[in-house]
Design an enzyme around this catalytic site. Structure first.
Site, PDB file in Angstrom:
ATOM      1  N   ASP A   1      -2.485  -1.360  -4.402  1.00  0.00           N
ATOM      2  CA  ASP A   1      -2.018   0.014  -4.196  1.00  0.00           C
ATOM      3  C   ASP A   1      -1.158   0.464  -5.379  1.00  0.00           C
ATOM      4  OD1 ASP A   1       0.224  -1.489  -3.644  1.00  0.00           O
ATOM      5  OD2 ASP A   1       0.712  -0.480  -1.752  1.00  0.00           O
ATOM      6  N   SER A   2      -0.924  -0.455  -6.340  1.00  0.00           N
ATOM      7  CA  SER A   2      -0.291  -0.057  -7.604  1.00  0.00           C
ATOM      8  C   SER A   2      -1.146   0.967  -8.339  1.00  0.00           C
ATOM      9  CB  SER A   2      -0.061  -1.283  -8.501  1.00  0.00           C
ATOM     10  OG  SER A   2      -1.255  -2.013  -8.670  1.00  0.00           O
TER      11      SER A   2
ATOM     12  N   ASP B   1      -6.008  -3.962  -1.075  1.00  0.00           N
ATOM     13  CA  ASP B   1      -4.586  -3.939  -0.724  1.00  0.00           C
ATOM     14  C   ASP B   1      -4.363  -2.873   0.357  1.00  0.00           C
ATOM     15  OD1 ASP B   1      -2.037  -4.858  -1.098  1.00  0.00           O
ATOM     16  OD2 ASP B   1      -1.649  -3.673  -2.909  1.00  0.00           O
TER      17      ASP B   1
ATOM     18  N   LYS C   1      -5.026  -7.727   1.568  1.00  0.00           N
ATOM     19  CA  LYS C   1      -3.650  -8.204   1.366  1.00  0.00           C
ATOM     20  C   LYS C   1      -2.693  -7.221   2.032  1.00  0.00           C
ATOM     21  CE  LYS C   1      -1.319  -7.572  -2.711  1.00  0.00           C
ATOM     22  NZ  LYS C   1      -0.172  -6.791  -2.238  1.00  0.00           N
TER      23      LYS C   1
ATOM     24  N   GLU D   1       1.767  -6.585   2.801  1.00  0.00           N
ATOM     25  CA  GLU D   1       3.103  -6.982   2.328  1.00  0.00           C
ATOM     26  C   GLU D   1       4.044  -7.320   3.478  1.00  0.00           C
ATOM     27  OE1 GLU D   1       4.772  -4.073  -0.372  1.00  0.00           O
ATOM     28  OE2 GLU D   1       2.898  -3.943  -1.510  1.00  0.00           O
TER      29      GLU D   1
ATOM     30  N   GLU E   1       5.983 -12.499  -5.410  1.00  0.00           N
ATOM     31  CA  GLU E   1       6.263 -11.585  -6.533  1.00  0.00           C
ATOM     32  C   GLU E   1       7.760 -11.508  -6.818  1.00  0.00           C
ATOM     33  OE1 GLU E   1       4.679  -7.626  -6.057  1.00  0.00           O
ATOM     34  OE2 GLU E   1       5.657  -6.924  -7.897  1.00  0.00           O
TER      35      GLU E   1
HETATM   36  O1  KIV Z   1      -0.524  -3.266  -5.727  1.00  0.00           O
HETATM   37  C1  KIV Z   1      -0.476  -4.227  -6.479  1.00  0.00           C
HETATM   38  O2  KIV Z   1      -1.051  -4.258  -7.578  1.00  0.00           O
HETATM   39  C2  KIV Z   1       0.315  -5.364  -6.063  1.00  0.00           C
HETATM   40  C3  KIV Z   1       0.964  -6.118  -7.163  1.00  0.00           C
HETATM   41  C4  KIV Z   1       2.153  -5.349  -7.642  1.00  0.00           C
HETATM   42  C5  KIV Z   1       1.368  -7.444  -6.767  1.00  0.00           C
HETATM   43  O3  KIV Z   1       0.492  -5.591  -4.911  1.00  0.00           O
END
Ligand code: KIV
Length: 261
Positions: free
Chosen positions: A44-45, A83, A113, A115, A183
């Site tokens: 989600d980055s 994500d 994934k 968090e 992280e």
């Molecule tokens: O969204 C992402 O790219 C991530 C990384 C910052 C670990 O979760």
């Protein structure tokens, strides 16, 4: 051939590092697959890197799915992790399972994934894993918890905080996660978690002793220049090269050097 979770476990047993990069689009994913990365995270980055948001909070399921589908097309033979964006899994187990299923069913991701390592999040991991979806945990500096952490700050820096992180990691493993990302923690904490867990432990800004390494592709290419974390190694200066090429094109058109008859 696409690697599976069994291959990743075998790599850890053999002491081979797992290579992981983020990727958000068809072309980047194609080059990453050609280069031989083991896994691609559609993180989600992408909200910061591609969409210009200041945080990952505004990223939606629909945006994530568009990018996951593009990455899948670019890297058909690479393990792709989708994500889960903010508020796509926090509300209930049902919401979490339904949205995780969209990543695997609509975008053909191999895993998802999410968090956090609190009890509620572990319930979500258990619910998602129980329907057969491979689930990666993510602890330490977790951007979706940035408000609670008071910003993007390294985590696990005291003995107590490190112990809490290890507890979270163990809880995530018990809940059925197939791998975990750690992280923004001191090297020794990354090493400790990797040693104590039996599932693959990947790191980003967590030292060199985890089972594998993740980087945001736009950081390591010098493409995203709003902010570059200290631990990043730059393998290119793509942003500068793009700007140079765009400038040369502007000059050529304005000077009548391009196009030529
Ligand atoms: O969204 C992402 O790219 C991530 C990384 C910052 C670990 O979760």
């Amino acid at each position: 051939m696409k690697k599976s979770i069994l291959d990743f476990r075998a790599m850890v047993e053999r002491g081979e590092k797992i290579v992981w990069l983020t990727g958000y689009d068809y072309l980047t994913a194609k080059y990453e697959e050609r280069a031989g990365v083991d896994m691609i995270l559609v993180g989600d980055s992408l909200g910061n890197v591609l969409l210009g948001y200041d945080t990952t909070y505004p990223v939606t399921m629909e945006e994530m799915l568009i990018h996951c589908k593009a990455v899948r097309r670019g890297a058909p033979d690479t393990f792709v992790i989708g994500d889960m964006p903010y508020m796509s899994y926090q509300i209930s187990d049902e919401q979490a399972v339904a949205n995780a299923g969209r990543f695997t069913k609509e975008a053909l991701c191999d895993a998802i994934k999410l968090e956090g390592g609190g009890e509620e999040i572990c319930k979500r991991i258990r619910a998602i894993a129980s329907v057969g979806i491979l689930t990666f945990g993510h602890i330490g500096l977790t951007p979706q918890f940035a408000a609670q952490m008071g910003g993007y700050k390294a985590q696990g820096r005291s003995a107590d905080a490190a112990r809490r992180l290890l507890d979270e990691a163990l809880r995530i493993q018990d809940a059925g996660a197939c791998a975990i990302l750690v992280e923004g923690v001191p090297d020794i904490v990354g090493e400790l978690i990797a040693k104590k867990l039996s599932i693959p432990t990947l790191g980003i800004g967590a030292g060199s002793k985890t089972d594998g390494q993740l980087l945001i592709f736009a950081d390591m290419l010098g493409y995203y220049d709003n902010f570059t974390p200290k631990f990043v190694k730059k393998y290119a200066e793509l942003g500068k090269e793009m700007e140079r090429a765009f400038r040369e094109y502007c000059d050529d058109v304005r000077a009548g050097r391009f196009p030529v008859d």
